[in-house]
Design an enzyme around this catalytic site. Structure first.
Site, mmCIF file in Angstrom:
data_model
loop_
_atom_site.group_PDB
_atom_site.id
_atom_site.type_symbol
_atom_site.label_atom_id
_atom_site.label_comp_id
_atom_site.label_asym_id
_atom_site.label_seq_id
_atom_site.Cartn_x
_atom_site.Cartn_y
_atom_site.Cartn_z
ATOM 1 N N SER A 12 0.846 -1.194 0.000
ATOM 2 C CA SER A 12 0.000 0.000 0.000
ATOM 3 C C SER A 12 0.880 1.243 0.000
ATOM 4 O O SER A 12 1.632 1.494 0.938
ATOM 5 C CB SER A 12 -0.899 0.006 1.230
ATOM 6 N N HIS A 37 -1.406 -1.235 -4.139
ATOM 7 C CA HIS A 37 -2.651 -0.771 -3.540
ATOM 8 C C HIS A 37 -2.590 0.743 -3.350
ATOM 9 O O HIS A 37 -1.653 1.272 -2.751
ATOM 10 C CB HIS A 37 -2.824 -1.481 -2.195
ATOM 11 N N ASP A 39 -4.546 3.911 -1.865
ATOM 12 C CA ASP A 39 -5.611 4.322 -0.943
ATOM 13 C C ASP A 39 -6.039 5.756 -1.207
ATOM 14 O O ASP A 39 -5.267 6.689 -0.990
ATOM 15 C CB ASP A 39 -5.104 4.230 0.502
ATOM 16 N N MET A 41 -8.373 8.760 -0.115
ATOM 17 C CA MET A 41 -9.161 9.224 1.040
ATOM 18 C C MET A 41 -9.558 10.676 0.831
ATOM 19 O O MET A 41 -8.723 11.498 0.437
ATOM 20 C CB MET A 41 -8.323 9.123 2.311
ATOM 21 N N HIS A 70 -8.273 1.806 -4.131
ATOM 22 C CA HIS A 70 -9.236 1.575 -3.038
ATOM 23 C C HIS A 70 -9.855 2.922 -2.696
ATOM 24 O O HIS A 70 -9.221 3.767 -2.060
ATOM 25 C CB HIS A 70 -8.475 0.971 -1.835
ATOM 26 N N MET A 72 -11.834 5.277 -0.680
ATOM 27 C CA MET A 72 -12.461 5.545 0.627
ATOM 28 C C MET A 72 -12.987 6.966 0.554
ATOM 29 O O MET A 72 -12.461 7.885 1.187
ATOM 30 C CB MET A 72 -11.431 5.386 1.747
ATOM 31 N N MET A 146 -11.932 -5.133 5.272
ATOM 32 C CA MET A 146 -11.103 -4.213 6.063
ATOM 33 C C MET A 146 -10.818 -4.843 7.421
ATOM 34 O O MET A 146 -11.740 -5.229 8.149
ATOM 35 C CB MET A 146 -11.818 -2.878 6.276
ATOM 36 N N ASP A 186 -7.243 -6.013 4.083
ATOM 37 C CA ASP A 186 -6.559 -4.718 4.096
ATOM 38 C C ASP A 186 -6.476 -4.116 5.496
ATOM 39 O O ASP A 186 -7.493 -3.772 6.093
ATOM 40 C CB ASP A 186 -7.324 -3.768 3.147
HETATM 41 C C1 DX5 Z 1 -6.435 1.898 5.631
HETATM 42 C C2 DX5 Z 1 -5.961 1.578 4.230
HETATM 43 C C3 DX5 Z 1 -4.924 0.520 4.156
HETATM 44 C C4 DX5 Z 1 -3.583 0.913 4.762
HETATM 45 C C5 DX5 Z 1 -2.862 -0.308 5.187
HETATM 46 O O1 DX5 Z 1 -7.478 2.801 5.550
HETATM 47 O O2 DX5 Z 1 -7.054 1.165 3.436
HETATM 48 O O3 DX5 Z 1 -4.722 0.101 2.819
HETATM 49 O O4 DX5 Z 1 -2.786 1.618 3.851
HETATM 50 O O5 DX5 Z 1 -1.748 0.080 5.904
HETATM 51 P P1 DX5 Z 1 -1.097 -0.835 7.038
HETATM 52 O O6 DX5 Z 1 -0.562 -2.065 6.352
HETATM 53 O O7 DX5 Z 1 -0.008 0.032 7.581
HETATM 54 O O8 DX5 Z 1 -2.175 -1.162 8.019
HETATM 55 ZN ZN ZN Z 2 -6.667 0.244 1.434
#
Ligand code: DX5
Ligand code: ZN
Length: 227
Positions: A12, A37, A39, A41, A70, A72, A146, A186
């Site tokens: 990620s 991956h 993320d 946000m 992903h 969010m 998650m 994840d």
């Molecule tokens: C959390 C993200 C994850 C995060 C995982 O909201 O969706 O993908 O980056 O990071 P680690 O492996 O540090 O938990």
């Molecule tokens: Zn994620």
């Protein structure tokens, strides 16, 4: 997951050094990782802000990994075109952004993603039961379980996720969908707990801080792959 089947490791990027993304990508591309991956946000659906499609587009030429976005964000529908254009290979959205409000019915999001020949995933938060996405299973390619509350990297894996993964694995088998739908997990995945997550049924492991905060990210990915 069947014995001796290898997991897909998806580092990620959230935990990477944003000042040196090219080098971070090189470390992943030179490893056993197959997916990257990403993320996204929006500080609405989750209390954090990460990066947007322009970053995804900028790094696209610097990696051959499968780009797994992903989302969010509270309005995934409006963001889809930009991420498709940026070079995403797969996009997942959160079911909590659609139901019960149904501003954008999941089927519309799925159709938009699939029509562009991308793989489509649906993500569920730790407290969201799997049954809320069961009616969409025949249309999607993976589920994102998650194992932390979405929003931040570096959190601890929620132990009850293991049970959730194995019950999803069983349900998919019963529905004869196990070969069609991959289980992505994840959050909070480390070298010390990855094996039990794989054994519970995970096919795709997302790992951020364990990979990028380690001394040798390539080696950490390869170790996780070979567990
Ligand atoms: C959390 C993200 C994850 C995060 C995982 O909201 O969706 O993908 O980056 O990071 P680690 O492996 O540090 O938990
Ligand atoms: Zn994620």
């Amino acid at each position: 997951m069947p014995e001796n089947k290898k997991p897909i490791i998806a580092p990620s990027l959230l935990a990477a050094n944003f000042a040196d993304l090219k080098s971070e990508l090189k470390l992943c591309d030179g490893s056993k990782a197959e997916w990257l991956h990403l993320d996204i946000m929006d500080q609405q659906f989750v209390p954090n802000l990460s990066f947007g499609p322009s970053i995804v587009k900028a790094i696209r030429p610097h990696s051959n990994l499968f780009f797994d976005v992903h989302l969010m964000v509270s309005n995934p529908f409006d963001m889809l075109p930009a991420f498709i254009d940026a070079g995403a290979d797969a996009i997942s959205f959160h079911i909590e952004t659609t139901e019960p409000r149904f501003t954008f019915p999941p089927k519309i999001l799925i159709n938009m993603i699939k029509k562009n020949n991308l793989r489509c995933g649906i993500a569920i938060k730790p407290k969201t039961p799997f049954k809320v996405i069961e009616k969409y299973l025949s249309f999607i390619d993976y589920v994102v379980i998650m194992s932390v509350e979405p929003g931040f990297g570096g959190q601890s894996f929620i132990p009850s996720t293991l049970e959730k993964i194995s019950s999803i694995d069983t349900i998919l088998k019963e529905k004869n969908l196990r070969d069609k739908i991959a289980i992505q997990v994840d959050g909070g995945i480390k070298l010390h707990n990855a094996k039990e997550i794989i054994d519970a049924g995970a096919d795709i492991l997302v790992a951020g801080s364990e990979v990028f905060k380690s001394e040798n990210p390539t080696e950490t990915i390869n170790k996780m792959y070979n567990l």
